[in-house]
Write a protein that holds these residues in place. Sequence first.
Motif, short mmCIF file in Angstrom:
data_model
loop_
_atom_site.label_atom_id
_atom_site.label_comp_id
_atom_site.label_asym_id
_atom_site.label_seq_id
_atom_site.Cartn_x
_atom_site.Cartn_y
_atom_site.Cartn_z
N GLN A 46 0.85 -1.21 0.00
CA GLN A 46 0.00 0.00 0.00
C GLN A 46 0.88 1.26 0.00
OE1 GLN A 46 -2.35 -0.34 3.49
NE2 GLN A 46 -3.84 1.07 2.88
N GLN A 47 1.90 1.25 0.86
CA GLN A 47 2.82 2.40 0.94
C GLN A 47 3.56 2.58 -0.39
OE1 GLN A 47 5.29 1.25 4.29
NE2 GLN A 47 3.99 2.30 5.77
N ALA A 48 3.96 1.44 -0.98
CA ALA A 48 4.73 1.49 -2.22
C ALA A 48 3.88 2.08 -3.36
CB ALA A 48 5.23 0.09 -2.58
N VAL A 49 2.62 1.68 -3.42
CA VAL A 49 1.74 2.21 -4.47
C VAL A 49 1.59 3.72 -4.30
CG1 VAL A 49 -0.64 2.19 -5.34
CG2 VAL A 49 0.51 0.03 -4.79
N ARG A 50 1.48 4.16 -3.06
CA ARG A 50 1.29 5.60 -2.83
C ARG A 50 2.57 6.41 -3.05
NH1 ARG A 50 -0.23 8.80 2.66
NH2 ARG A 50 -0.05 10.85 1.74
N PHE A 51 3.72 5.91 -2.55
CA PHE A 51 4.94 6.72 -2.59
C PHE A 51 5.88 6.39 -3.75
CE2 PHE A 51 3.41 7.30 1.72
CZ PHE A 51 3.63 8.65 1.94
N GLN A 52 5.56 5.34 -4.49
CA GLN A 52 6.33 4.97 -5.69
C GLN A 52 7.85 4.97 -5.47
OE1 GLN A 52 5.14 3.96 -8.89
NE2 GLN A 52 3.34 3.62 -7.62
N LYS A 63 7.78 -14.20 2.37
CA LYS A 63 6.73 -13.27 1.97
C LYS A 63 6.99 -12.65 0.59
CE LYS A 63 4.10 -13.14 5.67
NZ LYS A 63 2.66 -13.27 5.63
N TYR A 64 8.08 -13.08 -0.04
CA TYR A 64 8.47 -12.46 -1.31
C TYR A 64 7.38 -12.60 -2.39
CZ TYR A 64 10.87 -11.68 -5.73
OH TYR A 64 11.20 -11.23 -6.98
N GLY A 65 6.87 -13.83 -2.56
CA GLY A 65 5.89 -14.10 -3.61
C GLY A 65 4.65 -13.23 -3.44
N GLU A 66 4.20 -13.14 -2.21
CA GLU A 66 3.00 -12.35 -1.90
C GLU A 66 3.21 -10.87 -2.26
OE1 GLU A 66 0.38 -11.68 2.07
OE2 GLU A 66 1.76 -13.37 2.12
N LEU A 67 4.38 -10.35 -1.86
CA LEU A 67 4.66 -8.93 -2.13
C LEU A 67 4.80 -8.68 -3.64
CD1 LEU A 67 5.30 -6.09 -1.01
CD2 LEU A 67 7.70 -6.79 -0.83
N LYS A 68 5.48 -9.60 -4.30
CA LYS A 68 5.70 -9.48 -5.75
C LYS A 68 4.34 -9.44 -6.47
CE LYS A 68 8.67 -9.98 -9.27
NZ LYS A 68 9.27 -8.75 -9.72
N LEU A 71 2.50 -6.17 -6.08
CA LEU A 71 3.07 -5.04 -6.83
C LEU A 71 3.32 -5.39 -8.31
CD1 LEU A 71 5.55 -3.73 -4.10
CD2 LEU A 71 3.36 -2.73 -4.77
N ALA A 72 2.63 -6.42 -8.79
CA ALA A 72 2.88 -6.93 -10.14
C ALA A 72 2.73 -5.85 -11.22
CB ALA A 72 1.94 -8.09 -10.43
N LYS A 77 11.02 -2.31 -7.94
CA LYS A 77 11.81 -3.54 -7.75
C LYS A 77 11.44 -4.16 -6.40
CE LYS A 77 15.73 -1.68 -10.30
NZ LYS A 77 15.63 -0.22 -10.10
N VAL A 78 11.33 -5.47 -6.38
CA VAL A 78 10.94 -6.16 -5.15
C VAL A 78 12.07 -7.12 -4.74
CG1 VAL A 78 9.24 -7.70 -4.09
CG2 VAL A 78 8.51 -6.03 -5.80
N TYR A 79 12.53 -6.98 -3.51
CA TYR A 79 13.59 -7.85 -3.00
C TYR A 79 13.15 -8.46 -1.66
CZ TYR A 79 16.42 -4.98 -6.18
OH TYR A 79 16.90 -4.32 -7.26
N ALA A 80 13.86 -9.51 -1.25
CA ALA A 80 13.56 -10.13 0.04
C ALA A 80 14.85 -10.56 0.74
CB ALA A 80 12.66 -11.35 -0.17
N GLY A 81 14.75 -10.64 2.08
CA GLY A 81 15.89 -11.14 2.87
C GLY A 81 16.67 -10.03 3.55
N SER A 82 17.32 -10.40 4.65
CA SER A 82 18.02 -9.37 5.42
C SER A 82 19.27 -8.85 4.69
CB SER A 82 18.36 -9.86 6.83
OG SER A 82 18.73 -11.19 6.79
#
Length: 381
Positions: A46-52, A63-68, A71-72, A77-82
């Motif tokens: 939600q934040q990403a859609v608003r603030f681009q 949670k990577y797949g869900e986030l990807k 934001l499809a 760019k979508v990344y995961a992991g510490s």
Amino acid sequence: MVKKRIAILGSTGSIGTQALDVIAQRPDRYEVETLTAHRNVALLAQQAVRFQPNAVVVADETKYGELKALLADQPIKVYAGSKALCEVVQLPGVDVVISALVGIAGLMPTLCAVEAKKQVALANKETLVVAGDLVCRTAQESGAPIIPVDSEHSAIFQCLVGECCPVEKIYLTASGGPFLNAGIDELRHATREQALRHPRWSMGAKVTIDSASMMNKGFEVIEARWLFDLKPEQVEVLVHPQSVVHSMVQLVDGSIKAQLGTPDMRIPIAYALSFPERLPLGVSRLSFAENPALTFQKPDMEKFRCLALAYEALRMGGNAPCAVNAANEVAVDLFLRGKASFTDIARLVEVGLQKNDFIAHPTLEDYLKTDERVRRIAEQA
Ligand code: NDP
């Protein structure tokens, strides 16, 4: 005017969302470059859609797949992991990193930001509690400025602007939390709900429990030691239930400077972003007439044992504060899950400190090993 490009580590948390509120007030000055969360991908998306932003990171790789998927249709760019947290803060597109993760999880990405010479707006006090010497030395070498976001440290920082002489001492104010007037016996039976009911500030669960035990103030003492290069005896805690005076500096001529305002974290967040400027901010103004009584008292170190233990660890130095942090993180988590009592927090911290293998000059690896070892001790104590 060139906009500052900002990475927020922990954008879905209490500090993170307030930082976005500040940024939204000044789109002419700030642009979001990176947002990160631990698991809350719904809010992160939600934040990403608003603030681009250019990139988002979810620390929990599952949670990577869900986030990807969320934001499809976005050019983000979508990344995961510490590890990705460390990589994104070092990218050339980032000017300022707001470090607002909770716990020792903030250490590595904050250190990476400092190594990459980024300006760091620091909320994650655990970074300095665990490895203050290492982080400050690295900042000195790289020239990365660390601007405090914690309201008390921001207050001290603001009081010191324009001062060139060393300070005599600082007074860190503390609200006293929900148990300020409770007896020691009452603390034994304190519930999760009571401990989470902070009288002045609305914050994430971990820091709210730390405030109730006053471990938060102990951590702030350690944080102040590193940020302002002070000795433990130069940092005095004063309970100030009104939370109007955010902290004070005593100078060598006996003058005392204080910073005051409404308890609203957007003020120190905004200052950390705009320093050395100040920008108009839409927050409520303090009315002295409505707050006529400002009171101060010494904290009860017996009741708030965590505060005493933090001072003890600071005096010991080395990896002792790291051990205290590790035991505290375990204890707070157990308490929040109903598996330990409120007074167990101080007990577990004390055990962690006593059983810690003391290292006077720890390396980064030593800190990480200390954290791992003391966590195991606290889990079994
Ligand atoms: P919150 O718990 O509200 O937010 C923490 C943020 O960090 C969330 O975005 C969370 O993601 C993320 N996060 C949590 N664990 C991890 C992890 N293991 N790896 C990566 N990301 C993680 O905390 P606060 O905002 O209250 O506090 C943040 C820091 O600021 C703390 O160090 C606190 O002491 C300090 N601080 C807070 C103040 C406040 O008013 N809240 C005041 C002064 C200092 P997710 O949402 O997905 O869980």
